[in-house]
Design a protein around this motif. Structure first.
Motif, PDB file in Angstrom:
ATOM      1  N   GLY A 156       0.809  -1.210   0.000  1.00  0.00           N
ATOM      2  CA  GLY A 156       0.000   0.000   0.000  1.00  0.00           C
ATOM      3  C   GLY A 156       0.843   1.261   0.000  1.00  0.00           C
ATOM      4  N   ILE A 157       1.885   1.264   0.801  1.00  0.00           N
ATOM      5  CA  ILE A 157       2.789   2.420   0.822  1.00  0.00           C
ATOM      6  C   ILE A 157       3.436   2.599  -0.547  1.00  0.00           C
ATOM      7  CG2 ILE A 157       4.973   3.277   1.770  1.00  0.00           C
ATOM      8  CD1 ILE A 157       4.032   2.096   4.491  1.00  0.00           C
ATOM      9  N   ALA A 158       3.866   1.491  -1.152  1.00  0.00           N
ATOM     10  CA  ALA A 158       4.472   1.559  -2.491  1.00  0.00           C
ATOM     11  C   ALA A 158       3.473   2.082  -3.523  1.00  0.00           C
ATOM     12  CB  ALA A 158       4.989   0.178  -2.904  1.00  0.00           C
ATOM     13  N   ALA A 159       2.179   1.794  -3.329  1.00  0.00           N
ATOM     14  CA  ALA A 159       1.146   2.243  -4.265  1.00  0.00           C
ATOM     15  C   ALA A 159       0.689   3.679  -3.985  1.00  0.00           C
ATOM     16  CB  ALA A 159      -0.055   1.299  -4.204  1.00  0.00           C
ATOM     17  N   GLY A 160       1.163   4.272  -2.890  1.00  0.00           N
ATOM     18  CA  GLY A 160       0.811   5.648  -2.576  1.00  0.00           C
ATOM     19  C   GLY A 160      -0.412   5.813  -1.696  1.00  0.00           C
ATOM     20  N   VAL A 161      -0.762   4.778  -0.950  1.00  0.00           N
ATOM     21  CA  VAL A 161      -1.923   4.832  -0.057  1.00  0.00           C
ATOM     22  C   VAL A 161      -1.625   5.755   1.124  1.00  0.00           C
ATOM     23  CG1 VAL A 161      -3.318   3.422   1.513  1.00  0.00           C
ATOM     24  CG2 VAL A 161      -2.757   2.563  -0.762  1.00  0.00           C
TER      25      VAL A 161
END
Length: 168
Positions: A123-128
């Motif tokens: 999620g962090i990698a996806a920009g969440v």
């Protein structure tokens, strides 16, 4: 989730039932913001929708990531909540595509899932922007969504962008 460094502004809500008590204060007159709730489970979608509506949010729902991307420009939400495991397009894929589109790049996105370490990292990698662990406490869901709406409103004020509420 402890000990994992997170980018500034990423929130992980640790929700577990803390006993009997009111989970929302009252029905709030007016609209606090528009939320696009994306989950393939009808019961979870309805649970999130009811809890947010009780706190004055306008809620629009979608069944999966593909439907989310189809309706996001018509709905103009202030916040999007995404489940992770969904047919056709999962929550991470939807988040990546939302971040890639200049029109939705800055929309706050919260993942509502089990919030395993893998999901938080992906999620962090996806920009969440935030994570709400299932099973969630309704008050925690509302708190996180309200915080994301306020953050978006502050950014819109700085950039002179009209808020999502009232459009469409």
């Amino acid at each position: 989730m402890r000990g994992v460094p997170r980018p500034w502004g990423v929130e992980v809500a640790k929700s577990r039932t803390r006993g009997v008590g009111r989970t929302y204060s009252r029905v709030v007159p007016g609209v606090s913001g528009r939320v696009l709730v994306v989950d393939d489970n009808k019961v979870i979608r309805q649970l999130i929708k009811v809890n947010l509506e009780l706190e004055g949010f306008e809620v629009v729902t979608a069944n999966d990531g593909v439907e989310c991307l189809d309706v996001v420009h018509q709905v103009c939400p202030d916040v999007i909540t995404l489940d992770v495991v969904m047919p056709r397009l999962d929550g991470f894929g939807a988040a990546v595509q939302l971040r890639a589109d200049p029109r939705t790049r800055h929309l706050p996105v919260a993942i509502v899932s089990a919030c395993t370490q893998y999901e938080v990292d992906a999620g962090i990698a996806a920009g969440v922007d935030a994570f709400i662990a299932k099973p969630f406490e309704p008050a925690e869901l509302v708190r996180v969504v309200r915080r994301l709406v306020e953050r978006k409103d502050r950014r819109d004020d700085r950039e002179g962008t009209p808020a999502g509420r009232g459009r469409g």
